[in-house]
Design an enzyme around this catalytic site. Structure first.
Site, short mmCIF file in Angstrom:
data_model
loop_
_atom_site.label_atom_id
_atom_site.label_comp_id
_atom_site.label_asym_id
_atom_site.label_seq_id
_atom_site.Cartn_x
_atom_site.Cartn_y
_atom_site.Cartn_z
N GLY A 54 0.82 -1.20 0.00
CA GLY A 54 0.00 0.00 0.00
C GLY A 54 0.85 1.25 0.00
CB CYS A 81 5.29 -4.22 0.28
SG CYS A 81 6.13 -2.63 0.02
CE1 TYR A 82 1.50 0.95 5.86
CE2 TYR A 82 -0.23 -0.72 5.93
CZ TYR A 82 0.34 0.45 6.42
OH TYR A 82 -0.25 1.10 7.48
CG HIS A 171 5.64 -5.68 -4.33
ND1 HIS A 171 4.33 -5.53 -3.93
CD2 HIS A 171 6.30 -4.57 -3.89
CE1 HIS A 171 4.19 -4.37 -3.29
NE2 HIS A 171 5.37 -3.78 -3.24
CD GLU A 173 2.63 -8.28 -5.26
OE1 GLU A 173 2.28 -7.17 -4.84
OE2 GLU A 173 3.46 -9.01 -4.67
CG ASP A 229 -13.42 -6.87 -21.43
OD1 ASP A 229 -12.76 -7.92 -21.51
OD2 ASP A 229 -12.91 -5.76 -21.26
CE LYS A 371 -9.26 -7.23 -21.94
NZ LYS A 371 -10.55 -6.75 -22.52
#
Length: 516
Positions: A54, A81-82, A171, A173, A229, A371
Site C-alpha cells: 500500500g 511490503c506494507y 513484491h 506478485e 469483455d 483479461k
C-alpha cells in the site's frame, strides 16, 4: 472449496496477488482493510490470509492497520511490503523510515531455510526481486527470525514458522520477481493447504447461477461493443437468462473501420441474441466537440452512453438491469474494486462515467477477472477464437486516441485508416497473437514533409504495441524494423493527411497502455 483472503491496503498491484493465487487454481477474494469483521471472515472461512502492499507509511499518525483478531485465528498469514510492515508493527516489532529506499529491481540474499522458499530458493544464494518501499523493518517481533536481506532491507523476508506467519518486503506478485509465483504457491498450497480445484469451468457455472439469482425474472440490457469483455458478458447472460436479455449496440461514431457491421452479423446470426443497434454518433460527436481534456471526454462519453441506454431501456420496456464488462484492472486504476484506499490513476468508461441518476441496477459478472481469464471464459462459452483473442479496445473508443485536440469526423477517419493498416500488417506478419494490444494515436501536431516533390504539412501518428500478461504491467513490443518500416510506408502512402509515423517505446509503468 477452500479460499484465500487478501486484505487490501491500497496497492496498485493488489489484484496481481489475486491473479497469482488463481494461477494455483485457488479461489480468493480481496477485501479492504477497513471493512473486515470477525463474523465476515469466519463466514468466508479462509485457509490463509495475505496482507497487501500500500501507499501509506507505518510511521504515519493515521496509518491503516489490519484488525488484531486476524493474528489470532490460527491461520497462516503472509504480509507483503506494507503488509509485512504493519504486521511487524502491530505485533511488537519496529518499522522506521530509511534514507536507503528501494524502488525497482533488487537482490536479496537468503540466510535461513523457510517453508516459503522450499524448492525455490537456496540458503546463501542471491535472487532478483522487485522492491518498492521507503520504510523498512528494523526490529522483529517475538517469534520471528530473519530469512533474507537486501541492501535496503535488513529483513527482506521474515518468518515465524511455529505460527505460520511470514513477511516479505519485496513484491512476489509482480513479473519482475521471477520466482514470485512459486513463492506464493508455496504459501497458498503448501502452507495454507488450499485445494487447487477452482477452474474457469467452475467460475462459469457460479457466474451463471449468480446472474440468475440477481436478475430473477427481470429484464437486462447489455452494452455490446464487440470487444472481448462485452461479448463474453453477452453470451454468458444469454446462457443464464435467455430471452430476458436484450443487447444494445450503441454506435457512438468512435469505432474502428467496419466494426459495427461485424458485430451485428456475429451476434444476430451466430448466437441468435436479441440485438438493438442505435446510431447515436451525431449526439456523441456534438457533445465532444471542442473538448480536449481526457477526463472530460471520458465523462461525456460515459454519461451519454448511459443516457442512450436509458432511452433504449424505455423503448424495450421494464428493463431493470444494465450489464457491463467491468474487469479487475478497470477498477484498481479508478477506485479500489472493493472500496479500499487505492490512489486514482484515471477514470474508466465502465466506472467513472456512470451518472448517479442511472435508474438501473448493474450486472457485472466479470469484475473479478483479469483479461486473460475473460478470454478463457469466452472459450468455455464457445466464442470463436477471432473474438476471444481480440486485442482490448477502450469503451471511449477512438476518442482517447486523439489526445489533446478537438475530435472531428476527418480525424476519426484518418485514425481508422491508420489503425486498419497497422493491424492488417501485424496479422500478415503473424504477430497479432504475440501482442497484448496494438493501436495508433493521432498526435496533436503537424509536421513538415516532402511528398511528390511538394512540401506537405500533415499530421503525425504514433504506433503503440505492448506485451503483457494481465494489463497491469506491460513492455513495448520489439518489432523487427523491417516490419515497422513496411507499416510506416503503407500508412504514409495510403492515408491522406499523415506524413510522419513514430513508435512508442514506453513501458507500463511509468506510462499507461493508452495515451489518455
Amino acid at each position: 472449496m477452500t479460499n484465500v483472503l487478501i486484505i487490501d491496503f491500497g496497492s496498485q498491484v493488489t489484484q496481481l496477488i489475486a491473479r497469482r493465487v488463481r494461477e494455483c487454481n485457488v479461489y480468493c477474494e480481496i477485501w479492504p482493510f477497513n471493512k473486515i469483521s470477525k463474523e465476515k471472515v469466519n463466514k468466508f472461512n479462509p485457509s490463509g490470509i495475505i496482507l497487501s502492499g500500500g501507499p501509506s507509511s507505518v510511521t504515519s499518525e493515521n496509518k491503516p492497520e489490519v484488525s488484531e483478531f486476524i493474528f489470532h485465528l490460527n491461520l497462516p498469514v503472509l504480509g507483503i511490503c506494507y503488509g509485512q510492515q504493519t504486521m511487524v508493527s502491530q505485533m511488537g516489532g519496529k518499522v522506521e523510515s530509511s534514507d536507503h529506499q528501494e524502488f525497482g529491481k533488487a537482490l536479496v540474499r537468503v540466510n535461513n531455510r523457510c517453508k516459503l522458499f522450499d524448492g525455490v530458493w537456496n540458503v546463501s544464494s542471491e535472487y532478483q526481486v522487485w522492491m518498492s518501499h521507503g520504510d523498512r523493518v528494523t526490529e522483529l517481533p517475538s517469534g520471528f527470525e530473519q530469512v533474507a536481506k537486501s541492501d535496503g532491507a535488513p529483513f527482506a523476508a521474515i518468518a515465524d514458522e511455529k505460527r505460520n506467519f511470514y513477511g516479505l518486503q519485496f513484491h512476489p506478485e509482480v513479473f519482475h520477481t521471477p520466482e514470485g509465483p512459486k513463492i506464493l504457491k508455496n504459501f497458498v498450497v503448501g502452507i495454507c493447504k488450499a485445494d487447487s480445484n477452482w477452474t474457469m469451468s467452475s467460475f462459469k457455472d457460479e457466474a451463471i447461477s449468480s446472474v440468475k439469482e440477481q436478475v430473477g425474472n427481470g429484464k437486462v440490457i447489455c452494452g455490446l461493443s464487440g470487444g472481448v469483455d462485452s461479448s463474453v458478458v453477452a453470451v454468458l447472460l444469454n446462457e443464464a437468462i435467455g430471452n430476458q436479455l436484450t443487447c444494445v449496440l450503441v454506435d457512438h461514431g468512435l469505432m474502428r473501420l467496419g466494426e459495427i457491421d461485424e458485430i451485428v452479423e456475429l451476434f444476430r446470426s451466430r448466437f441468435n441474441i436479441r440485438l438493438v443497434l442505435r446510431d447515436a454518433s451525431a449526439i456523441f460527436l456534438s457533445r465532444l466537440s471542442g473538448k480536449t481534456d481526457p477526463e472530460e471526454k471520458r465523462k461525456i462519453i460515459g454519461n451519454t452512453f448511459i443516457e442512450v441506454f436509458e432511452e433504449e431501456a424505455n423503448k424495450i420496456g421494464g428493463a431493470e438491469f444494465l450489464a457491463q464488462g467491468t474487469l479487475y484492472p478497470d477498477i484498481i486504476e479508478s477506485v479500489s474494486f472493493t472500496g479500499g484506499p487505492s490512489v486514482t490513476i484515471k477514470s474508466h468508461h465502465n466506472v467513472g462515467g456512470l451518472p448517479e441518476r442511472m435508474n438501473m441496477n448493474l450486472v457485472e459478472p466479470l469484475r473479478e477477472l483479469f483479461k486473460d481469464e475473460v478470454r478463457e471464459l469466452g472459450r468455455e462459452l464457445g466464442l470463436p477464437e477471432s473474438m476471444v483473442g481480440r486485442h482490448p479496445f477502450p469503451g471511449p473508443g477512438l476518442a482517447i486516441r486523439i489526445p489533446g485536440q478537438d475530435i472531428t469526423e476527418e480525424k476519426l477517419n484518418i485514425l481508422r485508416s491508420v489503425d486498419h493498416i497497422y493491424i492488417d500488417e501485424i496479422k500478415k506478419a503473424n504477430l497479432y497473437g504475440e501482442i497484448w494490444q496494438a493501436f495508433a494515436v493521432l498526435l496533436p501536431v503537424k509536421t513538415v514533409g516532402v511528398m511528390g516533390d511538394k512540401r506537405s504539412y500533415d499530421y503525425a501518428v504514433a504506433l503503440r504495441a505492448v506485451t503483457s500478461v494481465d494489463g497491469m504491467t506491460a513492455d513495448f513490443y520489439h518489432f523487427d524494423m523491417e516490419v515497422l518500416g513496411k507499416i510506416s510506408s503503407r500508412i504514409i502512402n495510403e492515408v491522406r493527411g499523415i506524413n510522419r509515423v513514430t513508435y512508442d517505446t514506453t513501458s507500463k509503468p511509468p506510462g499507461t497502455i493508452e495515451w489518455e
